[in-house]
Motif scaffolding. Sequence first.
Motif, PDB file in Angstrom:
ATOM      1  N   ASP A   1     -17.039  14.364 119.261  1.00  0.00           N
ATOM      2  CA  ASP A   1     -17.892  13.178 119.239  1.00  0.00           C
ATOM      3  C   ASP A   1     -17.704  12.281 120.460  1.00  0.00           C
ATOM      4  O   ASP A   1     -18.543  11.438 120.747  1.00  0.00           O
ATOM      5  CB  ASP A   1     -17.596  12.342 117.992  1.00  0.00           C
ATOM      6  CG  ASP A   1     -17.868  13.093 116.717  1.00  0.00           C
ATOM      7  OD1 ASP A   1     -18.832  13.869 116.690  1.00  0.00           O
ATOM      8  OD2 ASP A   1     -17.106  12.909 115.755  1.00  0.00           O
TER       9      ASP A   1
ATOM     10  N   PRO B   1     -10.717  14.052 113.469  1.00  0.00           N
ATOM     11  CA  PRO B   1     -10.399  13.558 114.814  1.00  0.00           C
ATOM     12  C   PRO B   1     -10.607  14.572 115.938  1.00  0.00           C
ATOM     13  O   PRO B   1     -10.710  14.192 117.096  1.00  0.00           O
ATOM     14  CB  PRO B   1      -8.932  13.150 114.703  1.00  0.00           C
ATOM     15  CG  PRO B   1      -8.400  13.913 113.547  1.00  0.00           C
ATOM     16  CD  PRO B   1      -9.552  14.111 112.609  1.00  0.00           C
TER      17      PRO B   1
ATOM     18  N   ASP C   1     -10.795   6.677 120.969  1.00  0.00           N
ATOM     19  CA  ASP C   1     -10.969   6.057 119.660  1.00  0.00           C
ATOM     20  C   ASP C   1     -10.738   4.548 119.739  1.00  0.00           C
ATOM     21  O   ASP C   1     -11.407   3.778 119.055  1.00  0.00           O
ATOM     22  CB  ASP C   1     -10.030   6.681 118.629  1.00  0.00           C
ATOM     23  CG  ASP C   1     -10.468   8.078 118.231  1.00  0.00           C
ATOM     24  OD1 ASP C   1     -11.686   8.294 118.036  1.00  0.00           O
ATOM     25  OD2 ASP C   1      -9.604   8.963 118.111  1.00  0.00           O
TER      26      ASP C   1
ATOM     27  N   ARG D   1     -14.552  10.000 112.564  1.00  0.00           N
ATOM     28  CA  ARG D   1     -13.436  10.481 113.381  1.00  0.00           C
ATOM     29  C   ARG D   1     -12.104  10.338 112.645  1.00  0.00           C
ATOM     30  O   ARG D   1     -11.155  11.057 112.948  1.00  0.00           O
ATOM     31  CB  ARG D   1     -13.402   9.783 114.727  1.00  0.00           C
ATOM     32  CG  ARG D   1     -14.573  10.232 115.606  1.00  0.00           C
ATOM     33  CD  ARG D   1     -14.445   9.795 117.036  1.00  0.00           C
ATOM     34  NE  ARG D   1     -13.219  10.201 117.672  1.00  0.00           N
ATOM     35  CZ  ARG D   1     -12.946  11.437 118.113  1.00  0.00           C
ATOM     36  NH1 ARG D   1     -13.837  12.395 117.953  1.00  0.00           N
ATOM     37  NH2 ARG D   1     -11.806  11.698 118.707  1.00  0.00           N
TER      38      ARG D   1
END
Length: 74
Positions: free
Chosen positions: A60, A56, A21, A52
């Motif tokens: 992805d 989360p 992230d 996200r």
Amino acid sequence: MKAHRAHVADAWREARTVRTDDELDALPGLAIVKPFAPLSEAVLASDLADDRLDNPDDDDLPALILWTPKDGAL
């Protein structure tokens, strides 16, 4: 020659892969990424980052950076 091309392609793919992230957040918002997950579509990095936040645990990441503003015209 094939081995060299494969090596270059692998190195390029690795350099353009977002795995976390934090890496996703560091991209310009207009960058276009495509998650490696099956049936995923290319999206703006900012949209993926926002998604996200809500989900989360989605698959992805990792994602491939297809384009950034530094890359120039599409």
